[in-house]
Design a protein around this motif. Structure first.
Motif, PDB file in Angstrom:
ATOM      1  N   ILE A  50       0.858  -1.200   0.000  1.00  0.00           N
ATOM      2  CA  ILE A  50       0.000   0.000   0.000  1.00  0.00           C
ATOM      3  C   ILE A  50       0.888   1.241   0.000  1.00  0.00           C
ATOM      4  N   PRO A  51       0.382   2.421  -0.397  1.00  0.00           N
ATOM      5  CA  PRO A  51       1.188   3.645  -0.290  1.00  0.00           C
ATOM      6  C   PRO A  51       1.506   3.921   1.174  1.00  0.00           C
ATOM      7  N   PRO A  52       2.506   4.725   1.515  1.00  0.00           N
ATOM      8  CA  PRO A  52       3.364   5.538   0.660  1.00  0.00           C
ATOM      9  C   PRO A  52       4.324   4.716  -0.214  1.00  0.00           C
ATOM     10  N   ALA A  53       4.721   5.342  -1.319  1.00  0.00           N
ATOM     11  CA  ALA A  53       5.510   4.684  -2.343  1.00  0.00           C
ATOM     12  C   ALA A  53       6.996   4.748  -2.043  1.00  0.00           C
ATOM     13  N   ALA A  54       7.761   4.070  -2.911  1.00  0.00           N
ATOM     14  CA  ALA A  54       9.222   4.138  -2.854  1.00  0.00           C
ATOM     15  C   ALA A  54       9.699   5.418  -3.543  1.00  0.00           C
ATOM     16  N   GLU A  55      10.988   5.721  -3.394  1.00  0.00           N
ATOM     17  CA  GLU A  55      11.601   6.818  -4.133  1.00  0.00           C
ATOM     18  C   GLU A  55      12.143   6.281  -5.447  1.00  0.00           C
ATOM     19  N   PRO A  56      12.348   7.104  -6.456  1.00  0.00           N
ATOM     20  CA  PRO A  56      12.185   8.556  -6.446  1.00  0.00           C
ATOM     21  C   PRO A  56      10.742   9.006  -6.709  1.00  0.00           C
ATOM     22  N   THR A  57      10.518  10.265  -6.342  1.00  0.00           N
ATOM     23  CA  THR A  57       9.222  10.904  -6.529  1.00  0.00           C
ATOM     24  C   THR A  57       9.323  11.829  -7.734  1.00  0.00           C
ATOM     25  N   ASN A  58       8.309  11.855  -8.545  1.00  0.00           N
ATOM     26  CA  ASN A  58       8.358  12.741  -9.714  1.00  0.00           C
ATOM     27  C   ASN A  58       8.339  14.203  -9.250  1.00  0.00           C
ATOM     28  N   PRO A  59       9.304  15.006  -9.727  1.00  0.00           N
ATOM     29  CA  PRO A  59       9.379  16.400  -9.275  1.00  0.00           C
ATOM     30  C   PRO A  59       8.221  17.264  -9.781  1.00  0.00           C
TER      31      PRO A  59
END
Ligand code: ZN
Length: 941
Positions: free
Chosen positions: A314-323
């Motif tokens: 489930i979220p939160p997601a892994a990195e990286p995060t889209n800027p």
């Protein structure tokens, strides 16, 4: 490529073979009891109703009442009861309709059954409406259900209008937005089954719909009062195929075997990489509904391959995060994910995990695409996969680091093992869906206003800072492809304009008709995310930001791959020129709802020949139609002059005989081509074309790349057939075919195919050594073998050509898909899917119509070293090569030096035939429209 991370070491176990053969199956003893309780309640309702009717009968009947009055009285009682039953939501439970409980062992509901059940629910309850959203690739109706409270259902148009207004921002003051947010309902989109082998989500849809409609508890009422659920079957063809495959194999040794074909017409798993591109008809249906009809506040896309032994990711997601995401989206995703974890543990559903494996930097997934349209988009991955066969796990089956059952911040209730059945996965999905609805109901007003707020922030940001717009000039290498890009963006709800006067921006002059995408529009971050060059963050640089431990470790040499591509910029992939406006735009613009590019037949002289440019993809459609009509086509072998104009190598020269002017005018108009008609020009003759007999290899190891290749060939109207292992092993290929295409797949998959015992006997094995011999014979006898990307390794290894893969020893690691396919990276070289600079030898027939330098998709690709070593560009064999300069355009690459000066595409002669290696993603996911031509040229060569 499939990146499924389910790891199971225990063979599937059968509980009760006999009971599952019966039509009603409650063998699912390990399942959670909540839904069983609901089913019991509803069956009690029926019994209670029956009892009441019997009582009435025994009380009323003894009295002598006139016939009509009796009938009237009875009708009154029955209708009164039915009203009570209706009001209490006693609609037909799925187990009554199906004959088995949703998620029961050894039972998968297919799409046809689901559709009928939803239609029944629609008849029985005013809380649900079933709508059609289009047709699938295999021509099934694609349906979705709208579910809400009875009151809300009466005002759907109003609530949709509120969502639309808040999403589009335009002309709305903050006060008005607050008022609309207070009045509106949270439209929540939940879709199931996009990856059809992940089968629990589509099963859960039936249970979820029933629960919401039938339950009258305060929680459900709160949900339905505050939300409008849009429940979408995202891949009906797949749901049907997978259920049929499973049901036909259940009880055989192949019960849990994989289907030997993709679970839709073309793309298989890649259907969830198509959202920003919209090649597939299903994606277009979804996009239209999302961005032009419902404008939901939340999108939840169900998947099913949790990292073992976790039971759900489930979220939160892994990195990286889209800027390019507004922070409110990230917060929204985390909020919904955390609430979901809370609800799962509240119900004793152990094993929810977050924060690794799945990142969302790539915007091509359905569950990340929505973010750019102000829809808080999330996904989950529930455990189990592709079947309804229960499994038992002990801790010994777990990877070592999970055996201690150590709780952590993002895995607080480790799963302890035991039975796991489809019904468990269904229950987890139902809890998760209800949690998303509950959170959306709780945050209804804030989410609705947040939608407006994010749009307003974005409009105001790009009113003050660059890029102020993206400009798509009319002067393009391939004009119709530029128009196609514009039309796809329009479909997605992007506002696009055309200049009705010449204008100047950043010192450049643009003529009337130039397309302009201003950035002061609410969905501007989508344009930024898919147009700009991606700078993939070097994850090893940010230990304190991303590791979450007290003393973070540095990994200076680590390569940290993204889940999918690192670079995807659409203008580069498509070979379309798009210019960033760095200063505010001063232009007179008119909004367009369709990009129309006129084509025409330009007549000069007597018109005995037609000239068609080799630069545009649509030219190949024209040539295929001309060849079909029996027209005579040759290609110019070199540059030539005619009527004072210069024509590039590869220009198609078409004899006018048998091709009426009106036919050619029709082609020009329909395909947006400028076709020239002139006196037979004097030109250096190249090869005379005839319609090739094309065969595309199709393995029983379902290949998405085969599907995409098929899709691309169909768009351009190349006639072709699929060839399978048996035909290749039988030989005499040259009698039937001129060209054989091998899609991107591993040598092991091609030669060995499926292992004995893993699939039904008809689908075991590959082309084997006999097949290899037959292919070599085919080429010697004058056939052409074309191999694509990973498929080139097969040709390098088996065709006896003087070439080696220079990256062979460098692309080794842990992320390979099978024993013989390429690996993600090594400390020296790592390129996880990026857009790189490439030189094309435009004098080679396979690179006709290409620019001297362009962009190419590197996707786990090989790179060739030819023998004897000849400088690239000097060798007639070389079609494309990596230049000796900076290679990266978009994405990430480490160890660029290993690629420089290497060959990416080349031709090899063997006796009368040839082998053409197209060693990169020329048609990867049908997105690089800019390099499709290499494949088309190779087919005509
Ligand atoms: Zn999936």
């Amino acid at each position: 490529m499939t990146r499924t991370i389910i790891i199971t070491t225990t063979a599937p176990l059968r509980v009760d073979v006999k009971s599952r053969q019966g039509s009603i199956s409650f063998v699912d003893k390990g399942a959670k009891k909540e839904t069983a309780f609901v089913a019991l309640l509803s069956s009690l309702w029926y019994k209670a109703g029956k009892w009441v009717i019997e009582k009435i009968r025994s009380v009323v009947m003894p009295y002598k009442i006139k016939g009509t009055v009796k009938v009237l009285l009875l009708a009154l009682f029955v209708s009164g009861l039915s009203a009570v039953v209706q009001a209490s939501g006693a609609v037909t439970p799925p187990e009554k309709f199906l004959g088995f409980r949703v998620g029961a062992d050894y039972h998968l509901v297919n799409y046809d059954q689901a559709l009928l059940y939803f239609k029944l629910l629609e008849k029985e309850s005013p809380k649900i409406r079933v709508q059609e959203m289009g047709i699938t690739g295999m021509k099934k109706p694609m349906i979705y259900a709208v579910i809400s409270s009875e009151d809300n259902m009466k005002n759907l148009d109003r609530y949709r209008e509120i969502s639309r207004k808040l999403a589009l921002v335009e002309g709305l003051s903050e006060d008005q937005a607050h008022q609309l947010a207070a009045e509106g309902k949270a439209v929540v989109w939940i879709d199931v089954g996009i990856h059809a082998t992940e089968c629990a989500p589509s099963q859960h849809a039936l249970q979820l719909a029933y629960d919401l409609i039938a339950s009258e508890d305060p929680d459900t009422r709160f949900i339905l009062d505050n939300t409008i659920l849009i429940l979408v079957f995202a891949n009906p063809d797949g749901m049907q195929l997978v259920a049929e495959w499973y049901q036909q194999n259940v009880g055989t040794p192949y019960e849990t075997s994989f289907m030997p074909w993709v679970y839709n017409l073309y793309a298989g798993h890649d259907n969830n990489r198509d959202s920003y591109m919209n090649n597939l008809v299903e994606t277009r249906n979804i996009t239209r509904l999302l961005n032009r009809v419902w404008y939901p506040v939340v999108l939840y896309d169900h998947h099913q391959s949790a990292p073992f032994p976790a039971r759900i990711w489930i979220p939160p997601a892994a990195e990286p995060t889209n800027p390019n995401l507004h922070p409110l989206f990230i917060r929204g995703k985390n909020l919904i994910g955390s609430a979901m974890g809370y609800d799962l543990d509240r119900e004793g559903k152990d094993g929810a995990i977050s924060r690794f494996l799945f990142d969302f930097i790539y915007p091509g997934y359905e569950d990340s695409f929505g973010d750019y349209f102000h829809i808080i988009s999330i996904m989950t991955e529930t455990a189990l996969y592709a079947y309804a066969t229960p499994r038992f796990y002990t801790i010994r089956d777990f990877p070592e680091e999970y055996r201690d059952l150590t709780p952590s911040a993002f895995y607080p209730s480790p799963w302890k093992g035991g039975w796991w059945r489809l019904r468990d996965a269904v229950d987890y999905c139902v809890t998760a869906s209800k949690s998303v609805l509950r959170t959306s109901a709780l945050y209804r007003e804030r989410f609705l206003f947040g939608k407006y707020q994010m749009g307003k922030d974005i409009v105001s940001r790009f009113t003050k800072e660059p890029p102020y717009a993206w400009i798509i000039p009319r002067e393009q290498w391939d004009g119709p492809t530029a128009a196609l890009l514009v039309n796809r963006l329009l479909l997605q709800g992007i506002n696009i304009y055309q200049a009705d006067k010449t204008f100047v921006c950043d010192g450049l002059t643009y003529p009337t008709g130039t397309w302009v995408i201003p950035m002061n529009q609410p969905f501007a971050l989508f344009i930024k995310a898919v147009f700009e060059e991606q700078e993939y963050p070097d994850l090893s640089k940010y230990p304190t930001l991303w590791q979450g431990v007290v003393r973070p470790q540095k990994f200076p040499d680590a390569y940290l791959p993204p889940y999918d591509l690192a670079g995807w910029s659409l203008p580069y992939q498509m070979g379309v020129r798009a210019v960033r406006a760095n200063t505010p735009l001063d232009a007179s613009l008119v909004r367009v709802d369709k990009a129309v590019l006129p084509g025409k037949l330009l007549a000069r002289g007597a018109g005995t020949a037609y000239l068609i440019s080799p630069q545009t993809n649509n030219s190949f459609v024209a040539i295929n139609r001309i060849l079909k009509k029996g027209g005579a086509v040759t290609r110019a072998g070199e540059t030539f002059m005619a009527n004072g104009k210069s024509y590039v190598p590869g220009t198609f020269v078409v004899g006018s005989r048998g091709l009426p002017r009106a036919f050619m005018e029709g082609l020009a108009g329909e395909l947006s081509l400028d076709i020239e008609s002139l006196d037979k020009p004097d030109y250096p003759k190249g090869p005379k074309l005839k319609a090739p007999r094309i065969a595309l290899y199709k393995s029983w190891r379902a290949s998405m790349d085969e599907g995409w290749t098929r899709w691309v060939l169909e768009q351009v109207e190349f006639p072709f057939v699929n060839v399978f292992n048996a035909e290749i092993k039988a030989g005499s290929l040259r009698d039937k075919y001129d060209v054989l295409i091998f899609p991107s797949m591993s040598t092991g998959d091609i030669i060995n195919g499926n292992k004995l015992g893993t699939v039904p006997p008809d689908y075991v094995g590959g082309i084997s050594d006999v097949g290899v011999t037959n292919i070599i014979k085919f080429v010697r006898e004058g056939g052409t073998l074309i191999t694509l990307n990973d498929g080139c390794r097969f040709a390098v290894d088996k065709m006896g050509i003087s070439v080696r893969d220079a990256l062979a020893s460098l692309q080794e690691g842990e992320d390979g898909y099978d024993d013989s396919s390429p690996k993600a990276g090594s400390p020296e070289f790592f390129c996880p899917g990026s857009i790189l600079r490439m030189n094309f030898n435009t004098h080679h027939p396979v690179a006709y119509g290409m620019p001297e330098q362009g962009a190419a998709v590197f996707y786990y690709s090989p790179a060739f070293q030819l023998f004897p070593v000849v400088p690239p560009g000097k060798d007639g064999q070389v079609i494309a090569s990596y230049p000796d300069e900076s290679l990266l355009i978009s994405g990430y690459i480490k160890g660029e030096k290993y690629l420089r000066n290497k060959v990416a595409a080349a031709e090899f002669s063997i006796d009368k035939g040839k082998v053409i290696l197209l060693g990169f993603g020329v048609q990867n996911r049908a997105q690089p429209y800019g390099t499709f031509k290499l494949l088309f040229n190779a087919l005509l060569y």
